[in-house]
Each structure stands twice: as C-alpha cells, then as structure tokens.
Design a protein around this motif. Structure first.
Motif, PDB file in Angstrom:
ATOM      1  N   ILE A   1      35.042  38.994  42.600  1.00 38.33           N
ATOM      2  CA  ILE A   1      36.171  39.167  41.688  1.00 38.33           C
ATOM      3  C   ILE A   1      35.623  39.713  40.372  1.00 38.33           C
ATOM      4  O   ILE A   1      34.595  39.250  39.886  1.00 38.33           O
ATOM      5  CB  ILE A   1      36.880  37.826  41.426  1.00 38.33           C
ATOM      6  CG1 ILE A   1      37.481  37.252  42.713  1.00 38.33           C
ATOM      7  CG2 ILE A   1      37.929  37.955  40.332  1.00 38.33           C
ATOM      8  CD1 ILE A   1      38.700  37.955  43.211  1.00 38.33           C
ATOM      9  N   GLU A   2      36.317  40.682  39.783  1.00 39.95           N
ATOM     10  CA  GLU A   2      35.814  41.270  38.539  1.00 39.95           C
ATOM     11  C   GLU A   2      36.976  41.754  37.683  1.00 39.95           C
ATOM     12  O   GLU A   2      37.950  42.315  38.190  1.00 39.95           O
ATOM     13  CB  GLU A   2      34.891  42.444  38.865  1.00 39.95           C
ATOM     14  CG  GLU A   2      34.255  43.112  37.676  1.00 39.95           C
ATOM     15  CD  GLU A   2      33.291  44.203  38.107  1.00 39.95           C
ATOM     16  OE1 GLU A   2      32.103  43.890  38.320  1.00 39.95           O
ATOM     17  OE2 GLU A   2      33.740  45.359  38.264  1.00 39.95           O
ATOM     18  N   ILE A   3      36.862  41.518  36.372  1.00 39.46           N
ATOM     19  CA  ILE A   3      37.780  42.110  35.404  1.00 39.46           C
ATOM     20  C   ILE A   3      36.943  42.773  34.321  1.00 39.46           C
ATOM     21  O   ILE A   3      36.019  42.161  33.774  1.00 39.46           O
ATOM     22  CB  ILE A   3      38.745  41.084  34.782  1.00 39.46           C
ATOM     23  CG1 ILE A   3      39.607  40.436  35.874  1.00 39.46           C
ATOM     24  CG2 ILE A   3      39.635  41.750  33.746  1.00 39.46           C
ATOM     25  CD1 ILE A   3      40.594  39.398  35.338  1.00 39.46           C
TER      26      ILE A   3
ATOM     27  N   TRP B   1      42.699  35.284  48.614  1.00 41.18           N
ATOM     28  CA  TRP B   1      42.087  35.513  47.303  1.00 41.18           C
ATOM     29  C   TRP B   1      43.111  36.149  46.366  1.00 41.18           C
ATOM     30  O   TRP B   1      44.052  36.812  46.812  1.00 41.18           O
ATOM     31  CB  TRP B   1      40.889  36.463  47.446  1.00 41.18           C
ATOM     32  CG  TRP B   1      41.315  37.811  47.964  1.00 41.18           C
ATOM     33  CD1 TRP B   1      41.708  38.895  47.227  1.00 41.18           C
ATOM     34  CD2 TRP B   1      41.472  38.192  49.341  1.00 41.18           C
ATOM     35  NE1 TRP B   1      42.097  39.923  48.053  1.00 41.18           N
ATOM     36  CE2 TRP B   1      41.962  39.527  49.359  1.00 41.18           C
ATOM     37  CE3 TRP B   1      41.247  37.547  50.560  1.00 41.18           C
ATOM     38  CZ2 TRP B   1      42.208  40.208  50.546  1.00 41.18           C
ATOM     39  CZ3 TRP B   1      41.499  38.231  51.743  1.00 41.18           C
ATOM     40  CH2 TRP B   1      41.979  39.552  51.724  1.00 41.18           C
TER      41      TRP B   1
ATOM     42  N   ASN C   1      40.041  33.379  39.981  1.00 43.04           N
ATOM     43  CA  ASN C   1      40.453  33.633  41.356  1.00 43.04           C
ATOM     44  C   ASN C   1      41.463  32.553  41.727  1.00 43.04           C
ATOM     45  O   ASN C   1      41.103  31.391  41.911  1.00 43.04           O
ATOM     46  CB  ASN C   1      39.248  33.583  42.300  1.00 43.04           C
ATOM     47  CG  ASN C   1      39.594  33.996  43.730  1.00 43.04           C
ATOM     48  OD1 ASN C   1      40.744  34.266  44.043  1.00 43.04           O
ATOM     49  ND2 ASN C   1      38.588  34.050  44.589  1.00 43.04           N
TER      50      ASN C   1
ATOM     51  N   THR D   1      48.602  38.251  40.060  1.00 45.26           N
ATOM     52  CA  THR D   1      47.628  39.097  40.760  1.00 45.26           C
ATOM     53  C   THR D   1      48.265  40.397  41.219  1.00 45.26           C
ATOM     54  O   THR D   1      49.463  40.436  41.531  1.00 45.26           O
ATOM     55  CB  THR D   1      47.032  38.341  41.973  1.00 45.26           C
ATOM     56  OG1 THR D   1      45.807  38.963  42.374  1.00 45.26           O
ATOM     57  CG2 THR D   1      47.989  38.333  43.155  1.00 45.26           C
TER      58      THR D   1
ATOM     59  N   VAL E   1      42.628  38.000  42.409  1.00 43.63           N
ATOM     60  CA  VAL E   1      42.007  38.215  41.105  1.00 43.63           C
ATOM     61  C   VAL E   1      43.080  38.123  40.025  1.00 43.63           C
ATOM     62  O   VAL E   1      44.163  38.688  40.172  1.00 43.63           O
ATOM     63  CB  VAL E   1      41.275  39.574  41.040  1.00 43.63           C
ATOM     64  CG1 VAL E   1      42.198  40.751  41.321  1.00 43.63           C
ATOM     65  CG2 VAL E   1      40.594  39.748  39.684  1.00 43.63           C
ATOM     66  N   GLU E   2      42.790  37.364  38.953  1.00 42.62           N
ATOM     67  CA  GLU E   2      43.787  37.200  37.893  1.00 42.62           C
ATOM     68  C   GLU E   2      43.123  37.118  36.522  1.00 42.62           C
ATOM     69  O   GLU E   2      42.022  36.574  36.372  1.00 42.62           O
ATOM     70  CB  GLU E   2      44.611  35.928  38.120  1.00 42.62           C
ATOM     71  CG  GLU E   2      45.323  35.919  39.469  1.00 42.62           C
ATOM     72  CD  GLU E   2      46.569  35.052  39.497  1.00 42.62           C
ATOM     73  OE1 GLU E   2      47.036  34.627  38.417  1.00 42.62           O
ATOM     74  OE2 GLU E   2      47.072  34.812  40.609  1.00 42.62           O
TER      75      GLU E   2
ATOM     76  N   HIS F   1      32.032  39.105  36.182  1.00 47.43           N
ATOM     77  CA  HIS F   1      32.068  39.184  37.645  1.00 47.43           C
ATOM     78  C   HIS F   1      31.800  37.796  38.210  1.00 47.43           C
ATOM     79  O   HIS F   1      31.011  37.037  37.666  1.00 47.43           O
ATOM     80  CB  HIS F   1      30.983  40.164  38.115  1.00 47.43           C
ATOM     81  CG  HIS F   1      30.992  40.434  39.584  1.00 47.43           C
ATOM     82  ND1 HIS F   1      31.504  41.602  40.114  1.00 47.43           N
ATOM     83  CD2 HIS F   1      30.548  39.708  40.632  1.00 47.43           C
ATOM     84  CE1 HIS F   1      31.358  41.578  41.431  1.00 47.43           C
ATOM     85  NE2 HIS F   1      30.792  40.433  41.769  1.00 47.43           N
TER      86      HIS F   1
ATOM     87  N   VAL G   1      38.110  35.508  33.657  1.00 50.78           N
ATOM     88  CA  VAL G   1      38.376  35.923  35.033  1.00 50.78           C
ATOM     89  C   VAL G   1      38.720  34.677  35.840  1.00 50.78           C
ATOM     90  O   VAL G   1      38.076  33.634  35.681  1.00 50.78           O
ATOM     91  CB  VAL G   1      37.148  36.605  35.661  1.00 50.78           C
ATOM     92  CG1 VAL G   1      37.470  37.069  37.088  1.00 50.78           C
ATOM     93  CG2 VAL G   1      36.660  37.755  34.818  1.00 50.78           C
TER      94      VAL G   1
ATOM     95  N   SER H   1      38.847  43.238  43.369  1.00 50.96           N
ATOM     96  CA  SER H   1      38.306  42.225  44.268  1.00 50.96           C
ATOM     97  C   SER H   1      37.764  42.890  45.522  1.00 50.96           C
ATOM     98  O   SER H   1      38.177  43.999  45.893  1.00 50.96           O
ATOM     99  CB  SER H   1      39.368  41.178  44.636  1.00 50.96           C
ATOM    100  OG  SER H   1      40.420  41.752  45.399  1.00 50.96           O
TER     101      SER H   1
ATOM    102  N   LEU I   1      41.215  45.285  37.084  1.00 52.64           N
ATOM    103  CA  LEU I   1      40.969  44.111  37.918  1.00 52.64           C
ATOM    104  C   LEU I   1      40.610  44.571  39.319  1.00 52.64           C
ATOM    105  O   LEU I   1      41.301  45.438  39.885  1.00 52.64           O
ATOM    106  CB  LEU I   1      42.207  43.210  38.022  1.00 52.64           C
ATOM    107  CG  LEU I   1      43.015  42.803  36.810  1.00 52.64           C
ATOM    108  CD1 LEU I   1      44.078  43.850  36.506  1.00 52.64           C
ATOM    109  CD2 LEU I   1      43.699  41.457  37.057  1.00 52.64           C
TER     110      LEU I   1
END
Length: 286
Positions: free
Chosen positions: A267-269, A125, A157, A246, A127-128, A274, A155, A204, A202
């Motif tokens: 995943i969340e920013i 994974w 992934n 990431t 998150v980006e 989310h 957001v 995850s 950011l």
C-alpha cells in the motif's frame, strides 16, 4: 514533519524522522498520542530540535515500525468516497458521507502480519488516506474550519471481510471491518504542511501485481468536508483517526481474487510512505 513510533508492540518509541535522521522524542513526550498532538506539538518539536535537546535514536533502522499514532479513541471511516469504487460495488455514488466504525485494536504497524479471520473467504484490501485529529472538533460552522483540527495524515489499509460486511451484517458494515489488525497504519504521521492532501496518488499491489491506482482529487467528499460533516454528529478528539475511503481496484469489484494465506499486500500514498503486509491464516496463529 514526519512522526513515527518504533519498537516492539506496546513499547514503541516516539520519533521525528527528518532528512534521513531519526530523533528520539521521549524528552518531550512518552508517545504520539492525543495529549501530544493537542499540545502545539509542531512548535514544541521545532524548538527542541533547534535547541539540540533531541538526540538521534541509535539503530532506528533495525526497529519494528509501529503505527505512527498511539491507539486512538475512535476510528471513523467513510465508505464509497470514490465514484468508481461505488460503481464497482454496485452502488450509486453517495450524496452524503457514509460513516461506519472500526475498533481501536484494528490499528497496527504498517508492516505487521495480518491474520485472515477464521472462516473468511473474502478478505479484501483498501488503500486509504487517514486523517489524524489534533484538536477537538464539534459542530464546526464550515469546512474551512477543519484545517485547524487536523494534526496530519497517514497511509492506512482498511482491510475488510466482505461476507461479514455485506451478507451477515444486519445492515451495518462494521462486522467486516473490526477484526484485530484490520487497519495497518503508517509508516509516518505527516503534518499538513508537507503534502497537498487533495492531490496525492494512492496505489496498492497484491503479490507485486497492480490493483488500485488513483488520486485523492477523485474523492467525492474532500477532507475538509468530511471533518466538518462528522463534527455535526460526533465530537472528534485529538488522536482520533478518520479513514476517507478507497478507490476502485479491490477484490469486491469482481476483477481480482480475494486474499489467501501467504499473499503480500503493498500500500502506498505519495508523500505519506509505503507499507507491506503478509496475510496468514487464523489457524496458523493458534
């Protein structure tokens, strides 16, 4: 403004999400695509909303959430853009942006199921922060010009298969990045005025356990620098998606196991929403 696309794959409805209300954008556009984003879309939507020509979409909460942008012409990615992630990958932080590509069919809804590739033992994974282009950009003179070419942020992934990426790559990373569905995106496209893009948290999780926790202020190359740099090599077009790297905390760093069928990734920013995906085996999809 927050834009989304709701409904079954291939039949998503473009919407504006505002104050917990969901407005149908079909009087203005058939989709949140490059043509729409290049058409002074914020002003057009604001005018239509003020004029009362946008109706609320019934039962919006019951609909599947698709990617907030239609299938892009290009998905361009920046690697090792957080120093700690570069180090956990066994590399020194880069001195120029590292670029690789994902295919457009990696872009799926934020909560869609993700299939682990056949034979994979190292699905990971990432998150980006994603940058969506709103106006064509080629040979920008400076990073300061980048803002005028950005429609908004999402957001993403950046799902990766590390054996394909590193061991059978032939020196390029894209083999490990291009499996169908390897880029869950959304839930929203958020316009730049809504967020402080270089100060977003950011995070995850895998099966509810924390993995990544960082901030976009830790980027080696900020968003403006990335857009300017890429424009020297590729013509960015409206609707294109750029993934900006990431932070540390992925399985490739060695602290955590790779994903297995049945695992759930969150995943969340901050400010961008989310997403959650269940990972399933290729064999289960036959």
């Amino acid at each position: 403004m927050k834009f989304a696309r709701l409904g079954a794959p291939g039949s998503e409805i473009p919407v504006l999400v505002q104050d917990e209300r969901t407005f149908d954008l079909r009087p203005l556009t058939s989709d949140v695509d490059g043509d729409f984003l290049a058409s002074d879309f914020r002003a057009r939507v604001a005018d239509a909303l003020a004029a009362g020509t946008l109706a609320e979409l019934p039962d919006a909460v019951s609909l599947r959430v698709g990617s907030p942008i239609a299938r892009p012409g290009a998905v361009i990615c920046i690697g090792q853009n957080y120093a700690a992630h570069a180090r956990e990958s066994g590399a020194e932080p880069p001195t120029v942006p590292i670029m690789f590509l994902k295919t457009p069919n990696t872009v799926v809804g934020p909560n869609d199921t993700v299939t682990i590739p056949r034979g994979s033992e190292k699905t990971d994974w990432e998150v980006e922060l994603g940058v969506v282009i709103g106006a064509s950009a080629a040979y920008l003179d400076s990073p300061d010009e980048a803002d005028a070419h950005i429609a908004g942020y999402v957001v993403a992934n950046d799902v990766s298969e590390r054996t394909f990426q590193m061991e059978v790559s032939g020196g390029q990373w894209s083999k490990g990045k291009i499996a169908f569905g390897f880029n869950p995106t959304g839930p929203w496209l958020v316009t730049p005025d809504e967020v402080d893009v270089q100060n977003l948290r950011l995070r995850s999780w895998v099966n509810g356990e924390p993995r990544q926790d960082s901030n976009t202020n830790d980027m080696i190359f900020d968003v403006r620098t990335i857009v300017h740099h890429l424009s020297q090599y590729v013509t960015l077009e409206p609707g294109d998606l750029i993934l900006t790297g990431t932070p540390q905390g992925v399985a490739f760093g060695g602290k955590f196991p790779y994903l297995q069928p049945g695992d759930v990734v969150d995943i969340e920013i901050e400010g961008l929403g989310h997403q959650r995906q269940e990972f399933v085996a290729w064999e289960a999809q036959k």
